[in-house]
Design a protein around this motif. Sequence first.
Motif, mmCIF file in Angstrom:
data_model
loop_
_atom_site.group_PDB
_atom_site.id
_atom_site.type_symbol
_atom_site.label_atom_id
_atom_site.label_comp_id
_atom_site.label_asym_id
_atom_site.label_seq_id
_atom_site.Cartn_x
_atom_site.Cartn_y
_atom_site.Cartn_z
ATOM 1 N N ILE A 3 0.704 -0.964 0.067
ATOM 2 C CA ILE A 3 -0.052 -0.121 0.230
ATOM 3 C C ILE A 3 0.944 1.193 -0.222
ATOM 4 C CG2 ILE A 3 -1.751 1.098 1.144
ATOM 5 C CD1 ILE A 3 -2.628 -1.325 2.504
ATOM 6 N N ASP A 4 0.638 2.128 -0.993
ATOM 7 C CA ASP A 4 1.531 3.281 -1.033
ATOM 8 C C ASP A 4 1.374 4.342 0.308
ATOM 9 O OD1 ASP A 4 3.367 5.274 -2.994
ATOM 10 O OD2 ASP A 4 1.554 6.631 -2.051
ATOM 11 N N ARG A 5 2.411 4.838 0.514
ATOM 12 C CA ARG A 5 2.416 5.549 1.799
ATOM 13 C C ARG A 5 1.670 6.792 1.943
ATOM 14 N NH1 ARG A 5 7.309 6.451 3.486
ATOM 15 N NH2 ARG A 5 8.409 4.937 2.107
ATOM 16 N N GLN A 6 1.343 7.193 0.752
ATOM 17 C CA GLN A 6 0.177 8.655 0.827
ATOM 18 C C GLN A 6 -1.046 7.984 1.718
ATOM 19 O OE1 GLN A 6 -1.538 9.656 -2.949
ATOM 20 N NE2 GLN A 6 -0.382 8.129 -3.944
ATOM 21 N N PHE A 7 -1.450 6.819 1.486
ATOM 22 C CA PHE A 7 -2.703 6.203 2.127
ATOM 23 C C PHE A 7 -2.641 6.196 3.543
ATOM 24 C CE2 PHE A 7 -2.984 4.937 -2.377
ATOM 25 C CZ PHE A 7 -4.145 5.509 -3.052
ATOM 26 N N VAL A 8 -1.455 5.355 3.614
ATOM 27 C CA VAL A 8 -1.082 5.152 5.113
ATOM 28 C C VAL A 8 -0.915 6.340 6.143
ATOM 29 C CG1 VAL A 8 0.704 4.024 6.352
ATOM 30 C CG2 VAL A 8 0.047 3.007 4.485
ATOM 31 N N GLN A 9 -0.404 7.305 5.442
ATOM 32 C CA GLN A 9 0.191 8.745 6.099
ATOM 33 C C GLN A 9 -1.123 9.318 6.447
ATOM 34 O OE1 GLN A 9 2.970 10.601 3.698
ATOM 35 N NE2 GLN A 9 4.836 9.456 4.755
ATOM 36 N N ARG A 10 -2.263 9.379 5.701
ATOM 37 C CA ARG A 10 -3.544 10.131 6.081
ATOM 38 C C ARG A 10 -4.397 8.906 6.866
ATOM 39 N NH1 ARG A 10 -3.059 11.587 0.759
ATOM 40 N NH2 ARG A 10 -4.878 10.212 0.119
ATOM 41 N N LEU A 11 -4.045 7.952 7.258
ATOM 42 C CA LEU A 11 -5.169 7.105 8.309
ATOM 43 C C LEU A 11 -5.403 7.861 9.591
ATOM 44 C CD1 LEU A 11 -3.697 3.311 7.796
ATOM 45 C CD2 LEU A 11 -6.017 4.364 7.055
ATOM 46 N N ARG B 65 -11.158 3.683 4.195
ATOM 47 C CA ARG B 65 -11.801 2.915 3.278
ATOM 48 C C ARG B 65 -11.205 2.401 2.296
ATOM 49 N NH1 ARG B 65 -16.318 6.582 4.849
ATOM 50 N NH2 ARG B 65 -15.841 7.862 3.020
ATOM 51 N N ILE B 66 -10.278 3.416 1.654
ATOM 52 C CA ILE B 66 -9.176 2.972 0.730
ATOM 53 C C ILE B 66 -8.389 1.477 0.989
ATOM 54 C CG2 ILE B 66 -7.426 3.673 -0.597
ATOM 55 C CD1 ILE B 66 -8.795 6.346 -1.067
ATOM 56 N N VAL B 67 -7.738 1.777 2.268
ATOM 57 C CA VAL B 67 -7.034 0.860 2.725
ATOM 58 C C VAL B 67 -7.660 -0.345 2.757
ATOM 59 C CG1 VAL B 67 -5.521 0.020 4.623
ATOM 60 C CG2 VAL B 67 -5.247 2.631 3.803
ATOM 61 N N SER B 68 -9.083 -0.182 3.456
ATOM 62 C CA SER B 68 -9.900 -1.363 3.733
ATOM 63 C C SER B 68 -10.128 -2.197 2.408
ATOM 64 C CB SER B 68 -11.015 -1.080 4.402
ATOM 65 O OG SER B 68 -12.167 -2.242 4.636
ATOM 66 N N ALA B 69 -10.553 -1.520 1.284
ATOM 67 C CA ALA B 69 -10.763 -2.026 0.007
ATOM 68 C C ALA B 69 -9.645 -2.608 -0.455
ATOM 69 C CB ALA B 69 -11.244 -0.755 -0.977
ATOM 70 N N ILE B 70 -8.436 -1.989 -0.118
ATOM 71 C CA ILE B 70 -7.208 -2.751 -0.884
ATOM 72 C C ILE B 70 -7.125 -4.053 0.042
ATOM 73 C CG2 ILE B 70 -4.682 -2.679 -1.151
ATOM 74 C CD1 ILE B 70 -4.998 0.472 -1.194
#
Length: 576
Positions: free
Chosen positions: A499-507, A515-520
């Motif tokens: 998972i790209d860090r840009q999604f992780v850093q905004r968790l 929801r994006i991370v959950s979908a992945i």
Amino acid sequence: MLEKSLGFGGPGMVEGQAMQVLKERDFKALVDNHPRAIMLSTPDARIAYVNRRFQSVTGYPPEEVLGRAPSVLSSGLHSPEFYQAMWQSLNDSGRWEGLIWNRRKNGENYPQWLTIYPVEYHGQRLFAGVFMDVGELTAGDERLASLAYYDPLTELPNRSLFQEFLKARVSQRKPENSCFAVLYIDLDFFKSVNDLHGHDCGDRVLQQAAACVQSVLRKGDVIPRLSGDEFAAIVELGDESELPAVCQRMNGIFQAPVVVEHREYFLSASVGAAVFPHHGETASELLQNADRAMYTAKLAGRACYRIYSATEGAQGHYQQRLSEALMASLKVAPEEFSVVYQPQFDLATNAMVGMEALLRWRHPGLGQISPADFVPVAEQRGQIHELTEQLIRRILADLKNCGIGHGKGMHLAINISARQIADGRLESLLEPFFSSIRATGWIPEIELTETHLMNLSRACLAKLKGFGDRGIKVAIDDFGTGYSSLAYLHALPVNVLKIDRQFVQRLGAEDGDSRIVSAILAIAEALNLEVVAEGIETETQRARLRDLDCHRGQGYLMARPLPLAELALGSTSRRI
């Protein structure tokens, strides 16, 4: 001797001693019948003699110019500095040669290749001007052929003559409310025409492409073929705002196929433009900056244009410097490269389960250089294989020196450029490396970015599947930044999503990111793929990923990248 100064002496011609026996009337006959226009002027700037060719080029009969100043031929386009440099060259070296714009009797301006020599004749010092209209291409012109001013295939000026045109244009006086631009035009995908259809066909396509370029511009614009599939142009503008429309027309002319002998060939053009004097005050600066703008258009996806930007130009200059330094370092200074290792952890147990090997480069002059800078340069300029070789050598040296023991299922990941998959050298480089890794009980893993992975051919995907069949994990790096469809993702021979860090850093900050991370993670579960989250920097991020049942994670919260010797690998069950 006047006759030698006018070009009648030298190798292959009648020797100077023999020429001396010619009577003056015989010599005059030779000058009058010379294929080049010749004008003699006195030191006080008065025309003393002209030959017959002079009238056919300039339109002036002898009686209208004898006794007048040579400035009668001036176009008025050149600045005083241009003529000062001309006379300085005559004083310093006894010769001036170059392209100059002069005016015919009918008022037409034309490009003239002029050579000036000081000569002695009958005890009087004169200046001999020998010139030709370079706009007239004549196959029988021996001098023109020897200087190779024109491209024989397209009959356009070549690079050498274009540079003279550009120097002359830069030196001209600048009329108010007008400017000019230099275009650099590169045909996209022309190499495939040569490869598929042969060079004879390629030549005919180039001829037609040259006609397309000419059709876009006006008659007075100078258009050369620089080399291969590269063209340029000097485009006169009433105002700088006219330039985008010119560039758009150049892109647009290649939207239709190039037709040769009833067959269609599809090309496109990447166009760069630089405007005088904002983007360069010399000919070399303008051409270089137009070239840089064209390269920016290439990077933007081809079939488009870019007007030079100082910011982009500085970046291009830095990349060129970086490329040259990288090439030198890879060849002669391997000690500048090192590898650090980013530990990966099981998010459920906090146990270390692997690590990602990351190449670092410290240059003595440029300092520590980010991989985000030097890896794309290596990819774009064909140095990526040598960079991967350096990565492998350094890892193997680290393993030998540090002794990591038995991995018991630990992962060791390296990044590979998708461009290397089709390179026949990759297999011979990676196979011994993978064997060494597997011998220690570690699981080798290769990471490729999602965007590049999507563009791989079937043959390349088959190679990746072969890696998987031999126990090598294949991971999609920066997942979420590309445009993978589920159908395509299902067909890819991959085992891991990162998972790209840009999604992780905004968790934790936005519900949408969770929801994006959950979908992945749901996609990965459906496809039986493992998931690694990168860039974990806060306890909130780690806790949220654990709640979402993400498998592995890496980031500064848990461990920073370190040299292998500084990682506590004696116990492979290291916890945080």
